[in-house]
Scaffold this active site. Structure first.
Site, PDB file in Angstrom:
ATOM      1  N   LYS A   1      -0.984  -0.810  13.862  1.00  0.00           N
ATOM      2  CA  LYS A   1      -1.415  -0.495  12.444  1.00  0.00           C
ATOM      3  C   LYS A   1      -0.175  -0.315  11.518  1.00  0.00           C
ATOM      4  O   LYS A   1      -0.209  -0.915  10.379  1.00  0.00           O
ATOM      5  CB  LYS A   1      -2.149   0.781  12.333  1.00  0.00           C
ATOM      6  CG  LYS A   1      -2.274   1.383  11.222  1.00  0.00           C
ATOM      7  CD  LYS A   1      -3.240   2.802  11.340  1.00  0.00           C
ATOM      8  CE  LYS A   1      -2.156   3.954  11.565  1.00  0.00           C
ATOM      9  NZ  LYS A   1      -1.386   4.273  10.272  1.00  0.00           N
ATOM     10  N   ASN A   2       0.900   0.333  11.889  1.00  0.00           N
ATOM     11  CA  ASN A   2       1.909   0.680  11.053  1.00  0.00           C
ATOM     12  C   ASN A   2       2.863  -0.426  10.862  1.00  0.00           C
ATOM     13  O   ASN A   2       3.557  -0.588   9.846  1.00  0.00           O
ATOM     14  CB  ASN A   2       2.825   1.889  11.682  1.00  0.00           C
ATOM     15  CG  ASN A   2       2.135   3.260  11.370  1.00  0.00           C
ATOM     16  OD1 ASN A   2       1.003   3.294  10.882  1.00  0.00           O
ATOM     17  ND2 ASN A   2       2.950   4.049  11.947  1.00  0.00           N
TER      18      ASN A   2
ATOM     19  N   CYS B   1      -0.924  15.089   1.963  1.00  0.00           N
ATOM     20  CA  CYS B   1      -1.970  15.155   2.765  1.00  0.00           C
ATOM     21  C   CYS B   1      -2.013  16.195   3.772  1.00  0.00           C
ATOM     22  O   CYS B   1      -1.038  16.952   3.712  1.00  0.00           O
ATOM     23  CB  CYS B   1      -2.115  13.872   3.825  1.00  0.00           C
ATOM     24  SG  CYS B   1      -0.507  13.579   4.669  1.00  0.00           S
TER      25      CYS B   1
ATOM     26  N   ARG C   1       4.570  14.905   1.325  1.00  0.00           N
ATOM     27  CA  ARG C   1       4.815  13.421   1.361  1.00  0.00           C
ATOM     28  C   ARG C   1       4.896  12.628  -0.038  1.00  0.00           C
ATOM     29  O   ARG C   1       4.096  11.746  -0.682  1.00  0.00           O
ATOM     30  CB  ARG C   1       3.583  12.934   1.888  1.00  0.00           C
ATOM     31  CG  ARG C   1       3.333  13.302   3.543  1.00  0.00           C
ATOM     32  CD  ARG C   1       2.545  12.477   4.276  1.00  0.00           C
ATOM     33  NE  ARG C   1       3.015  11.238   4.597  1.00  0.00           N
ATOM     34  CZ  ARG C   1       2.187  10.413   5.659  1.00  0.00           C
ATOM     35  NH1 ARG C   1       1.066  10.822   6.040  1.00  0.00           N
ATOM     36  NH2 ARG C   1       2.779   9.524   6.162  1.00  0.00           N
TER      37      ARG C   1
ATOM     38  N   SER D   1      13.502   6.840   5.050  1.00  0.00           N
ATOM     39  CA  SER D   1      12.026   6.807   4.823  1.00  0.00           C
ATOM     40  C   SER D   1      11.325   5.609   5.259  1.00  0.00           C
ATOM     41  O   SER D   1      11.977   4.613   4.802  1.00  0.00           O
ATOM     42  CB  SER D   1      11.736   7.213   3.488  1.00  0.00           C
ATOM     43  OG  SER D   1      10.460   6.459   3.298  1.00  0.00           O
ATOM     44  N   VAL D   2      10.518   5.611   6.126  1.00  0.00           N
ATOM     45  CA  VAL D   2       9.850   4.214   6.713  1.00  0.00           C
ATOM     46  C   VAL D   2       9.366   3.362   5.343  1.00  0.00           C
ATOM     47  O   VAL D   2       9.558   2.147   5.018  1.00  0.00           O
ATOM     48  CB  VAL D   2       8.568   4.796   7.697  1.00  0.00           C
ATOM     49  CG1 VAL D   2       8.056   3.152   7.924  1.00  0.00           C
ATOM     50  CG2 VAL D   2       9.581   4.991   8.912  1.00  0.00           C
TER      51      VAL D   2
ATOM     52  N   ASP E   1       5.048  10.867  15.337  1.00  0.00           N
ATOM     53  CA  ASP E   1       3.648  10.478  15.749  1.00  0.00           C
ATOM     54  C   ASP E   1       3.404  10.483  17.219  1.00  0.00           C
ATOM     55  O   ASP E   1       2.207  10.388  17.533  1.00  0.00           O
ATOM     56  CB  ASP E   1       3.659   8.980  15.344  1.00  0.00           C
ATOM     57  CG  ASP E   1       3.413   8.819  13.860  1.00  0.00           C
ATOM     58  OD1 ASP E   1       3.506   9.924  13.286  1.00  0.00           O
ATOM     59  OD2 ASP E   1       3.426   7.588  13.339  1.00  0.00           O
TER      60      ASP E   1
ATOM     61  N   ILE F   1      10.172  15.984  10.917  1.00  0.00           N
ATOM     62  CA  ILE F   1       9.988  15.109   9.732  1.00  0.00           C
ATOM     63  C   ILE F   1       8.869  15.568   8.788  1.00  0.00           C
ATOM     64  O   ILE F   1       9.079  15.495   7.547  1.00  0.00           O
ATOM     65  CB  ILE F   1       9.440  13.759  10.522  1.00  0.00           C
ATOM     66  CG1 ILE F   1      10.408  13.144  11.439  1.00  0.00           C
ATOM     67  CG2 ILE F   1       9.121  12.573   9.349  1.00  0.00           C
ATOM     68  CD1 ILE F   1      11.831  12.439  10.676  1.00  0.00           C
TER      69      ILE F   1
ATOM     70  N   ARG G   1      -9.357   5.903  12.194  1.00  0.00           N
ATOM     71  CA  ARG G   1      -8.279   5.151  11.027  1.00  0.00           C
ATOM     72  C   ARG G   1      -7.211   4.306  11.820  1.00  0.00           C
ATOM     73  O   ARG G   1      -6.456   3.563  11.530  1.00  0.00           O
ATOM     74  CB  ARG G   1      -7.595   6.226  10.179  1.00  0.00           C
ATOM     75  CG  ARG G   1      -8.448   6.793   9.275  1.00  0.00           C
ATOM     76  CD  ARG G   1      -7.633   7.776   8.323  1.00  0.00           C
ATOM     77  NE  ARG G   1      -6.034   7.249   8.197  1.00  0.00           N
ATOM     78  CZ  ARG G   1      -4.774   7.944   7.976  1.00  0.00           C
ATOM     79  NH1 ARG G   1      -5.113   9.238   8.269  1.00  0.00           N
ATOM     80  NH2 ARG G   1      -3.851   7.218   8.035  1.00  0.00           N
TER      81      ARG G   1
HETATM   82  C1  UD1 Z   1       5.336   6.304   8.292  1.00  0.00           C
HETATM   83  C2  UD1 Z   1       4.318   6.143   9.261  1.00  0.00           C
HETATM   84  C3  UD1 Z   1       3.925   7.443  10.013  1.00  0.00           C
HETATM   85  C4  UD1 Z   1       4.855   8.166  10.360  1.00  0.00           C
HETATM   86  C5  UD1 Z   1       6.241   8.380   9.716  1.00  0.00           C
HETATM   87  C6  UD1 Z   1       7.582   9.002  10.040  1.00  0.00           C
HETATM   88  C7  UD1 Z   1       3.193   4.321   8.405  1.00  0.00           C
HETATM   89  C8  UD1 Z   1       2.051   3.745   7.753  1.00  0.00           C
HETATM   90  N1  UD1 Z   1       3.202   5.516   8.510  1.00  0.00           N
HETATM   91  O1  UD1 Z   1       5.007   7.180   7.264  1.00  0.00           O
HETATM   92  O2  UD1 Z   1       2.787   7.097  10.741  1.00  0.00           O
HETATM   93  O3  UD1 Z   1       4.500   9.424  10.890  1.00  0.00           O
HETATM   94  O4  UD1 Z   1       6.478   6.880   9.155  1.00  0.00           O
HETATM   95  O5  UD1 Z   1       7.692   8.123  11.112  1.00  0.00           O
HETATM   96  O6  UD1 Z   1       3.927   3.549   8.703  1.00  0.00           O
HETATM   97  N2  UD1 Z   1       9.845  11.258   2.111  1.00  0.00           N
HETATM   98  C9  UD1 Z   1      10.336  11.597   0.771  1.00  0.00           C
HETATM   99  N3  UD1 Z   1      10.038  11.158  -0.308  1.00  0.00           N
HETATM  100  C10 UD1 Z   1       9.889   9.578   0.044  1.00  0.00           C
HETATM  101  C11 UD1 Z   1       9.138   9.231   1.005  1.00  0.00           C
HETATM  102  C12 UD1 Z   1       9.378  10.176   2.009  1.00  0.00           C
HETATM  103  O7  UD1 Z   1      10.649  13.124   0.775  1.00  0.00           O
HETATM  104  O8  UD1 Z   1       9.634   8.959  -1.109  1.00  0.00           O
HETATM  105  C13 UD1 Z   1       9.796  12.232   3.315  1.00  0.00           C
HETATM  106  C14 UD1 Z   1       8.470  12.317   3.928  1.00  0.00           C
HETATM  107  O9  UD1 Z   1       7.839  13.464   3.154  1.00  0.00           O
HETATM  108  C15 UD1 Z   1       8.612  12.767   5.187  1.00  0.00           C
HETATM  109  C16 UD1 Z   1       9.988  11.761   5.570  1.00  0.00           C
HETATM  110  O10 UD1 Z   1      10.602  11.544   4.165  1.00  0.00           O
HETATM  111  O11 UD1 Z   1       9.214  14.082   5.444  1.00  0.00           O
HETATM  112  C17 UD1 Z   1       9.635  10.637   6.379  1.00  0.00           C
HETATM  113  O12 UD1 Z   1       8.529  10.232   5.637  1.00  0.00           O
HETATM  114  P1  UD1 Z   1       8.372   8.412   5.936  1.00  0.00           P
HETATM  115  O13 UD1 Z   1       9.329   7.977   6.706  1.00  0.00           O
HETATM  116  O14 UD1 Z   1       8.477   7.692   4.504  1.00  0.00           O
HETATM  117  O15 UD1 Z   1       6.985   8.246   6.307  1.00  0.00           O
HETATM  118  P2  UD1 Z   1       5.787   7.372   5.956  1.00  0.00           P
HETATM  119  O16 UD1 Z   1       6.555   5.987   5.540  1.00  0.00           O
HETATM  120  O17 UD1 Z   1       4.832   8.024   4.955  1.00  0.00           O
END
Ligand code: UD1
Length: 420
Positions: free
Chosen positions: A22-23, A118, A123, A165-166, A308, A330, A400
């Site tokens: 999915k991701n 969420c 996030r 950040s992913v 995860d 995280i 989901r």
């Molecule tokens: C993705 C994955 C999710 C996984 C997460 C961490 C998908 C669809 N989802 O979520 O399953 O749990 O990676 O491996 O691929 N952050 C900020 N500012 C930003 C962006 C992120 O502060 O602009 C913080 C987030 O709040 C979090 C951390 O960075 O604490 C990591 O988040 P991120 O890697 O961006 O996660 P997602 O891409 O949302």
């Protein structure tokens, strides 16, 4: 709202096949906005988030044709390009924000609902916006919507992501593909799903190179050419089944994924006593008679232990012969499964971002509430090793992201029933 009724304890054995990730599928589907010609994407998992992304793409003007029960999607441009991603679609799936980079690159403007927080944490999207600003985008946030534009089109730039950040890495890659000139992105996330995205884009002619462990060089191209790509399989689903096998002296063959993507998890499972054999695309795993505790696990960015998989490991360690600690690094609120696991009899204490798990508890069935995707699957694991009947409410969280979870579990010996 559907529920699961699970009767435990069950000992599992047999074979299970892993679905597409999915991701990985979500950013690749968002990337189709960048194309003029059609794109064929294979091995899509049949889960709710993917349907939501299809609806989002359709609302942006894409035409989608399905084959093989939606596992293959052929996506092409409609007559009208729209740039508005509505709250109703983005609110249920944060990955909706991934259309922002492609819309800016292709249409020079976008209006995308801000995904908001969420249950697992705040996030924010500040890192996405900062990176896209570096490429020349301007932003306004009004009434929950991100209004983005770039008059002259995006221009390549040097970007250092302030935090790994992913999603921000993906959005920046997607935007930089068609930006004029060279973009260097450092401090990138290097999850296997990011590599899958760059491989997909390369298959369409994007000029992307990994030039360091966490650094990408992208030379913008004018157009991406039609491509046909198969999504990687889901390493989190695979890891979840590995944990399932370890819970009650189970014995599973888990097929159709790359075991190298879960190296960290495999090493931890060996430490708790599991017997594991891996080959190119499968794993054979036997759970131990006595599960050994692990003094300290902390979640981190890939290749560290994934957030995860945190909830699933907590269930496992609640059966271990001693005390274990898990630190969540995280997300700030990712222990929502803990009160539910306590209702089954698990002894877990939380202090800040650390959970201390006193092992060796016999769990007993109870009525439980799902809170997010991975917490929900942890409740399913706990329920099938607990004595008696458990009811798990709100299984839409599981729908989901886990394809046909109850059918896969039934086949390996779990007594699980969906109540609609
Ligand atoms: C993705 C994955 C999710 C996984 C997460 C961490 C998908 C669809 N989802 O979520 O399953 O749990 O990676 O491996 O691929 N952050 C900020 N500012 C930003 C962006 C992120 O502060 O602009 C913080 C987030 O709040 C979090 C951390 O960075 O604490 C990591 O988040 P991120 O890697 O961006 O996660 P997602 O891409 O949302």
């Amino acid at each position: 709202m559907d529920k699961f009724k699970i009767k435990g304890p069950s000992k599992i054995s047999g074979e299970v096949s892993i679905s597409g990730s999915k991701n990985s599928a979500l950013p690749i589907l968002a990337a189709t906005i960048l194309f003029d010609k059609h794109v064929t994407i294979k091995n899509l998992p049949r889960v709710k988030d993917i349907d939501t992304m299809f609806n989002l793409l359709k609302s942006l003007g894409s035409k989608i044709e399905f084959k093989n029960k939606k596992r293959i999607a052929i996506i092409s441009k409609g007559n009208k390009n729209k740039f508005f991603a509505a709250y109703s679609l983005v609110k249920t799936m944060r990955a909706g924000i991934l259309v922002l980079g492609p819309l800016l690159a292709k249409l020079k403007k976008a209006k995308v609902s801000s995904p908001g927080g969420c249950s697992i944490g705040v996030r924010p999207i500040d890192i996405h916006l900062k990176a896209l600003s570096k490429l020349g985008a301007k932003f306004k946030i009004v009434k929950g919507y991100v209004y983005a534009s770039t008059k002259k089109g995006l221009m390549g730039s040097k970007i250092k992501l302030s935090k790994i950040s992913v999603g921000a890495t993906e959005n920046t890659i997607l935007a930089a593909c068609l930006a004029k000139g060279v973009t260097r992105i450092s401090n990138c996330a290097i999850e296997p799903e990011i590599k899958d995205l760059t491989n997909f884009l390369k298959s369409a002619g994007a000029n992307i190179k990994w030039v360091g462990k966490r650094t990408l060089k992208i030379e913008g191209v004018k157009i991406l050419k039609s491509t046909n790509y198969s999504i990687m399989n889901d390493r989190i689903e695979a890891g979840t089944f590995c944990v399932a096998a370890c819970l009650n002296e189970g014995n599973l063959k888990i097929k159709n994924f790359d075991p190298k993507t879960i190296n960290t998890e495999i090493n931890l499972l060996k430490r708790i006593g599991a017997k594991i054999q891996t080959s190119n695309h499968e794993i054979e795993i036997k759970g131990p008679k006595k599960i050994k505790s692990i003094d300290f696990i902390k979640t981190g960015e890939y290749p560290s232990f994934p957030t995860d998989m945190q909830a699933q490991f907590m269930v496992l360690l609640s059966k271990a012969n001693g005390k274990s600690i898990i630190q969540e690094n995280i997300f700030e609120n990712r222990f929502m499964h803990v009160p539910e696991l306590r209702r089954l009899g698990a002894k877990i204490h939380i202090k800040g971002n650390k959970a201390t798990i006193e092992g060796s508890n016999n769990l007993e069935g109870a009525e439980l509430m799902s809170s997010d995707l991975r917490a929900s699957v942890a409740l399913v694991l706990a329920a099938f090793i607990a004595k008696g009947t458990s009811i798990i409410n709100r299984v839409y969280h599981l729908d989901r992201g886990y394809e046909h979870i109850e059918n896969k579990l039934k086949k390996i010996g779990v007594k699980i029933k969906r109540i609609s």
